[in-house]
Design an enzyme around this catalytic site. Structure first.
Site, mmCIF file in Angstrom:
data_model
loop_
_atom_site.group_PDB
_atom_site.id
_atom_site.type_symbol
_atom_site.label_atom_id
_atom_site.label_comp_id
_atom_site.label_asym_id
_atom_site.label_seq_id
_atom_site.Cartn_x
_atom_site.Cartn_y
_atom_site.Cartn_z
ATOM 1 N N HIS A 1 0.825 -1.210 0.000
ATOM 2 C CA HIS A 1 0.000 0.000 0.000
ATOM 3 C C HIS A 1 0.861 1.262 0.000
ATOM 4 O O HIS A 1 1.558 1.521 0.972
ATOM 5 C CB HIS A 1 -0.896 -0.038 1.241
ATOM 6 C CG HIS A 1 -1.855 1.102 1.355
ATOM 7 N ND1 HIS A 1 -1.776 2.022 2.370
ATOM 8 C CD2 HIS A 1 -2.903 1.457 0.581
ATOM 9 C CE1 HIS A 1 -2.763 2.895 2.232
ATOM 10 N NE2 HIS A 1 -3.460 2.582 1.153
ATOM 11 N N ARG A 2 0.810 2.009 -1.094
ATOM 12 C CA ARG A 2 1.661 3.193 -1.304
ATOM 13 C C ARG A 2 3.138 2.793 -1.257
ATOM 14 O O ARG A 2 3.991 3.571 -0.851
ATOM 15 C CB ARG A 2 1.363 4.294 -0.280
ATOM 16 C CG ARG A 2 -0.121 4.582 -0.093
ATOM 17 C CD ARG A 2 -0.393 5.696 0.897
ATOM 18 N NE ARG A 2 -1.823 5.753 1.237
ATOM 19 C CZ ARG A 2 -2.364 6.600 2.083
ATOM 20 N NH1 ARG A 2 -1.610 7.517 2.672
ATOM 21 N NH2 ARG A 2 -3.660 6.579 2.344
ATOM 22 N N GLU B 1 1.155 -0.616 -5.025
ATOM 23 C CA GLU B 1 -0.059 0.195 -5.111
ATOM 24 C C GLU B 1 0.308 1.631 -5.422
ATOM 25 O O GLU B 1 1.187 2.217 -4.784
ATOM 26 C CB GLU B 1 -0.857 0.148 -3.806
ATOM 27 C CG GLU B 1 -2.299 0.592 -4.013
ATOM 28 C CD GLU B 1 -2.743 1.819 -3.249
ATOM 29 O OE1 GLU B 1 -3.889 2.269 -3.473
ATOM 30 O OE2 GLU B 1 -1.961 2.352 -2.442
ATOM 31 N N HIS C 1 -0.952 10.412 -2.973
ATOM 32 C CA HIS C 1 -2.248 10.091 -2.398
ATOM 33 C C HIS C 1 -3.190 11.282 -2.333
ATOM 34 O O HIS C 1 -4.366 11.177 -2.684
ATOM 35 C CB HIS C 1 -2.079 9.498 -0.997
ATOM 36 C CG HIS C 1 -3.386 9.184 -0.338
ATOM 37 N ND1 HIS C 1 -4.092 10.104 0.404
ATOM 38 C CD2 HIS C 1 -4.149 8.064 -0.365
ATOM 39 C CE1 HIS C 1 -5.222 9.553 0.821
ATOM 40 N NE2 HIS C 1 -5.274 8.316 0.368
ATOM 41 N N GLU D 1 -4.670 3.345 -8.744
ATOM 42 C CA GLU D 1 -5.924 4.015 -8.382
ATOM 43 C C GLU D 1 -6.073 5.370 -9.060
ATOM 44 O O GLU D 1 -5.201 6.238 -8.946
ATOM 45 C CB GLU D 1 -5.997 4.198 -6.858
ATOM 46 C CG GLU D 1 -7.298 4.885 -6.439
ATOM 47 C CD GLU D 1 -7.485 5.016 -4.940
ATOM 48 O OE1 GLU D 1 -6.665 4.479 -4.164
ATOM 49 O OE2 GLU D 1 -8.459 5.679 -4.545
HETATM 50 O O1 G3P Z 1 -6.711 1.886 -2.716
HETATM 51 C C1 G3P Z 1 -7.008 1.187 -1.563
HETATM 52 C C2 G3P Z 1 -6.781 2.121 -0.458
HETATM 53 O O2 G3P Z 1 -5.519 2.659 -0.662
HETATM 54 C C3 G3P Z 1 -7.808 3.204 -0.484
HETATM 55 O O3 G3P Z 1 -7.506 4.137 0.453
HETATM 56 O O4 G3P Z 1 -6.996 6.451 0.864
HETATM 57 O O5 G3P Z 1 -5.202 4.753 1.037
HETATM 58 O O6 G3P Z 1 -6.070 5.401 -1.177
HETATM 59 P P1 G3P Z 1 -6.393 5.230 0.274
HETATM 60 CA CA CA Z 2 -5.100 3.848 -2.750
#
Ligand code: G3P
Ligand code: CA
Length: 268
Positions: free
Chosen positions: A18-19, A45, A60, A127
């Site tokens: 994540h990120r 991600e 983000h 995303e």
């Molecule tokens: O993309 C899944 C998750 O990352 C969504 O929340 O705010 O971290 O982009 P966010």
């Molecule tokens: Ca995300």
């Protein structure tokens, strides 16, 4: 790096960094993505924002304020202006125990730079953020995917997933290229339920759903899996929650700690 990452195309539970491995390094920087690979995350991600001059960058927030030393909206800054910013020092200041000198002066990467760096063997979970703010974002994304051969001449991909909270954005991508696998994100405020009708309509364009982990339960996952949709909750950082997600039938999850999730997967 790891050149045999699993993707949803193989039937394995996917570990989404994540990120990047953002629990250890400044989110959406090359070192965070590298660490995700080193920790054997299956996907990098990437959240996308678009600059004033129409370039897709990994960030983000709509504003550069939190993760750089600059201020203002990405949409009001050119790529050249964004490239002057420091995307790492904030992390060192916020997390002194994780600080590293190499994080100082890191740059905000463009999507193209990420593709150049990690290539076609890596998997990308991309995303479209705030698509309403960025007209043309989906077209630009598809163009970059083509340019970097992340899709073949028939529009198929082995290593890219597109995710969004915006159904409109996903539909746009779907209309442009119906072969791209899509994941519908949800951000629930209260304990979530989902109906067969909703799931059927999601299944018309997406291969899975990604809700916030904290508001779902085993029943929700059962519904999703009954429709043969992937279930990828975010953001799951605690071991106990990772186990719970697996017990419910998650087919993958987003985590800031891909190393921890791999440990849990090994024990599972
Ligand atoms: O993309 C899944 C998750 O990352 C969504 O929340 O705010 O971290 O982009 P966010
Ligand atoms: Ca995300």
């Amino acid at each position: 790096g790891n050149h045999s990452n699993s993707s949803i195309h193989e039937k394995k539970i996917v570990n989404v960094a994540h990120r990047g491995a953002s629990g250890y390094a400044p989110e959406h920087t090359i070192p965070a993505y590298q660490m995700g690979e080193q920790m054997k995350g299956d996907y990098i991600e990437i959240d996308l924002q678009m600059t004033k001059d129409g370039r897709l960058v990994a960030m983000h927030d709509e504003k550069v304020d939190r993760t750089t030393n600059g201020t203002g909206l990405v949409k009001d800054l050119t790529l050249a202006e964004i490239k002057k910013l420091d995307a790492g020092t904030w992390f060192n200041e916020k997390y002194p125990q994780l600080a590293k000198e190499v994080y100082e002066g890191l740059k905000v990467p463009t999507l193209e730079e990420v593709f150049k760096k990690f290539g076609k063997k890596a998997n990308y979970y991309i995303e479209t953020k705030s698509p309403d703010v960025y007209p043309g974002m989906e077209e630009e994304l598809l163009q970059v995917l083509e340019e970097y051969k992340m899709v073949d001449s028939k529009g198929r991909t082995k290593n890219v997933l597109i995710q969004s909270f915006s159904k409109e954005s996903l539909m746009k991508v779907h209309d442009l290229n119906p072969k791209l696998p899509l994941v519908q994100l949800f951000s629930y405020k209260n304990q979530a339920t989902i109906s067969d009708e909703e799931l059927e309509s999601i299944k018309e364009y997406a291969i899975g759903v990604g809700p916030n982990f904290s508001k779902v339960d085993g029943q929700y996952v059962k519904m999703v899996r009954n429709h043969d949709l992937q279930f990828h909750p975010y953001t799951v950082n605690e071991r106990a929650d990772m186990k719970k997600a697996l017990e419910w039938g998650a087919t993958g999850l987003f985590t800031n700690y891909p190393d921890v999730f791999n440990e849990v997967l090994r024990e599972y």
